[in-house]
Design a protein around this motif. Structure first.
Motif, PDB file in Angstrom:
ATOM      1  N   SER A   7       3.912   0.971  75.984  1.00  0.00           N
ATOM      2  CA  SER A   7       4.668   2.118  76.499  1.00  0.00           C
ATOM      3  C   SER A   7       3.773   3.150  77.181  1.00  0.00           C
ATOM      4  CB  SER A   7       5.489   2.771  75.386  1.00  0.00           C
ATOM      5  OG  SER A   7       4.660   3.214  74.345  1.00  0.00           O
ATOM      6  N   GLU A   8       2.589   3.375  76.641  1.00  0.00           N
ATOM      7  CA  GLU A   8       1.690   4.353  77.266  1.00  0.00           C
ATOM      8  C   GLU A   8       1.250   3.870  78.652  1.00  0.00           C
ATOM      9  OE1 GLU A   8       0.093   7.881  77.868  1.00  0.00           O
ATOM     10  OE2 GLU A   8       1.257   7.369  76.101  1.00  0.00           O
ATOM     11  N   ARG A   9       1.009   2.579  78.759  1.00  0.00           N
ATOM     12  CA  ARG A   9       0.628   2.014  80.060  1.00  0.00           C
ATOM     13  C   ARG A   9       1.766   2.180  81.076  1.00  0.00           C
ATOM     14  NH1 ARG A   9      -2.448  -2.455  82.595  1.00  0.00           N
ATOM     15  NH2 ARG A   9      -2.052  -1.981  84.764  1.00  0.00           N
ATOM     16  N   LEU A  10       2.997   1.898  80.644  1.00  0.00           N
ATOM     17  CA  LEU A  10       4.147   2.055  81.535  1.00  0.00           C
ATOM     18  C   LEU A  10       4.287   3.510  81.982  1.00  0.00           C
ATOM     19  CD1 LEU A  10       6.784  -0.137  79.640  1.00  0.00           C
ATOM     20  CD2 LEU A  10       5.523  -0.769  81.696  1.00  0.00           C
ATOM     21  N   THR A  11       4.156   4.427  81.039  1.00  0.00           N
ATOM     22  CA  THR A  11       4.269   5.854  81.351  1.00  0.00           C
ATOM     23  C   THR A  11       3.179   6.277  82.336  1.00  0.00           C
ATOM     24  OG1 THR A  11       5.213   6.280  79.180  1.00  0.00           O
ATOM     25  CG2 THR A  11       4.318   8.169  80.341  1.00  0.00           C
ATOM     26  N   SER A  12       1.970   5.840  82.090  1.00  0.00           N
ATOM     27  CA  SER A  12       0.854   6.195  82.980  1.00  0.00           C
ATOM     28  C   SER A  12       1.062   5.665  84.393  1.00  0.00           C
ATOM     29  CB  SER A  12      -0.462   5.653  82.414  1.00  0.00           C
ATOM     30  OG  SER A  12      -0.754   6.259  81.195  1.00  0.00           O
ATOM     31  N   GLU A  13       1.530   4.440  84.498  1.00  0.00           N
ATOM     32  CA  GLU A  13       1.762   3.848  85.818  1.00  0.00           C
ATOM     33  C   GLU A  13       2.820   4.630  86.590  1.00  0.00           C
ATOM     34  OE1 GLU A  13       0.119   1.491  87.396  1.00  0.00           O
ATOM     35  OE2 GLU A  13      -1.196   1.050  85.710  1.00  0.00           O
ATOM     36  N   LEU A  14       3.858   5.082  85.901  1.00  0.00           N
ATOM     37  CA  LEU A  14       4.891   5.888  86.566  1.00  0.00           C
ATOM     38  C   LEU A  14       4.327   7.212  87.060  1.00  0.00           C
ATOM     39  CD1 LEU A  14       7.938   5.240  84.222  1.00  0.00           C
ATOM     40  CD2 LEU A  14       7.816   4.667  86.650  1.00  0.00           C
ATOM     41  N   THR A  15       3.516   7.854  86.240  1.00  0.00           N
ATOM     42  CA  THR A  15       2.956   9.144  86.669  1.00  0.00           C
ATOM     43  C   THR A  15       2.001   8.964  87.841  1.00  0.00           C
ATOM     44  OG1 THR A  15       1.227   9.065  84.978  1.00  0.00           O
ATOM     45  CG2 THR A  15       3.238  10.257  84.421  1.00  0.00           C
ATOM     46  N   LEU A  16       1.301   7.834  87.889  1.00  0.00           N
ATOM     47  CA  LEU A  16       0.427   7.567  89.041  1.00  0.00           C
ATOM     48  C   LEU A  16       1.232   7.408  90.333  1.00  0.00           C
ATOM     49  CD1 LEU A  16      -2.146   5.076  87.442  1.00  0.00           C
ATOM     50  CD2 LEU A  16      -2.572   7.439  88.190  1.00  0.00           C
ATOM     51  N   ARG A  21       5.762  13.506  84.041  1.00  0.00           N
ATOM     52  CA  ARG A  21       5.498  12.923  82.720  1.00  0.00           C
ATOM     53  C   ARG A  21       6.768  12.842  81.858  1.00  0.00           C
ATOM     54  NH1 ARG A  21       1.369   9.934  81.355  1.00  0.00           N
ATOM     55  NH2 ARG A  21       0.752  10.066  79.216  1.00  0.00           N
ATOM     56  N   GLN A  22       7.564  13.900  81.861  1.00  0.00           N
ATOM     57  CA  GLN A  22       8.782  13.916  81.053  1.00  0.00           C
ATOM     58  C   GLN A  22       9.749  12.809  81.497  1.00  0.00           C
ATOM     59  OE1 GLN A  22       9.256  15.827  78.375  1.00  0.00           O
ATOM     60  NE2 GLN A  22      11.224  14.858  77.980  1.00  0.00           N
ATOM     61  N   SER A  23       9.944  12.672  82.802  1.00  0.00           N
ATOM     62  CA  SER A  23      10.819  11.617  83.321  1.00  0.00           C
ATOM     63  C   SER A  23      10.255  10.241  83.010  1.00  0.00           C
ATOM     64  CB  SER A  23      11.006  11.772  84.833  1.00  0.00           C
ATOM     65  OG  SER A  23      11.645  12.987  85.131  1.00  0.00           O
ATOM     66  N   SER A  24       8.942  10.099  83.105  1.00  0.00           N
ATOM     67  CA  SER A  24       8.287   8.828  82.788  1.00  0.00           C
ATOM     68  C   SER A  24       8.560   8.425  81.346  1.00  0.00           C
ATOM     69  CB  SER A  24       6.775   8.927  83.007  1.00  0.00           C
ATOM     70  OG  SER A  24       6.476   9.186  84.347  1.00  0.00           O
ATOM     71  N   HIS A  25       8.419   9.381  80.446  1.00  0.00           N
ATOM     72  CA  HIS A  25       8.678   9.098  79.033  1.00  0.00           C
ATOM     73  C   HIS A  25      10.132   8.698  78.804  1.00  0.00           C
ATOM     74  CE1 HIS A  25       4.980   9.904  76.861  1.00  0.00           C
ATOM     75  NE2 HIS A  25       4.743  10.904  77.679  1.00  0.00           N
ATOM     76  N   GLU A  26      11.043   9.344  79.497  1.00  0.00           N
ATOM     77  CA  GLU A  26      12.465   9.028  79.337  1.00  0.00           C
ATOM     78  C   GLU A  26      12.778   7.612  79.842  1.00  0.00           C
ATOM     79  OE1 GLU A  26      16.395   9.327  78.215  1.00  0.00           O
ATOM     80  OE2 GLU A  26      14.633  10.463  77.584  1.00  0.00           O
ATOM     81  N   ILE A  27      12.210   7.240  80.978  1.00  0.00           N
ATOM     82  CA  ILE A  27      12.414   5.894  81.524  1.00  0.00           C
ATOM     83  C   ILE A  27      11.897   4.847  80.531  1.00  0.00           C
ATOM     84  CG2 ILE A  27      11.691   4.273  83.344  1.00  0.00           C
ATOM     85  CD1 ILE A  27      11.620   6.791  85.225  1.00  0.00           C
ATOM     86  N   VAL A  28      10.697   5.076  80.026  1.00  0.00           N
ATOM     87  CA  VAL A  28      10.088   4.123  79.093  1.00  0.00           C
ATOM     88  C   VAL A  28      10.856   4.103  77.769  1.00  0.00           C
ATOM     89  CG1 VAL A  28       7.983   3.569  77.794  1.00  0.00           C
ATOM     90  CG2 VAL A  28       7.830   4.260  80.196  1.00  0.00           C
TER      91      VAL A  28
END
Length: 93
Positions: A7-16, A21-28
């Motif tokens: 999940s952290e990898r997915l979140t990081s890739e979205l932010t890149l 960050r908040q939206s990335s966490h929600e998607i994941v």
């Protein structure tokens, strides 16, 4: 692969890619919950989300490849073994 371990990898890739960050966490979170509740193919679940709209399939395969999220563990393990062998050699002298 379980989304819980990447999940952290997915979140990081979205932010890149410019997702906050908040939206990335929600998607994941949504991906993780669907996988947890329904099971199935993680790649197919991801492709149906915003994540799947942002990344091409080959990018998703790269992101989900477990060999790509081990960080520096190989380097750390090699150093531990090297240092252990050096210490052991000094003890045997």
């Amino acid at each position: 692969s379980s989304p819980l371990c990447i999940s952290e990898r997915l979140t990081s890739e979205l932010t890149l890619k410019g997702v906050d960050r908040q939206s990335s966490h929600e998607i994941v979170r949504k991906i993780s919950m669907e996988y947890y509740e329904k099971g199935g193919n993680l790649m197919e679940i991801i492709k149906k989300t915003e994540f799947g709209k942002i990344f091409k399939e080959n990018e998703l395969e790269e992101i989900l490849n477990p060999e790509n999220f081990t960080g520096s563990s190989e380097y750390i393990c090699q150093n531990v073994v090297k240092n252990t062998l050096e210490i052991r050699g000094k003890l045997n002298d």
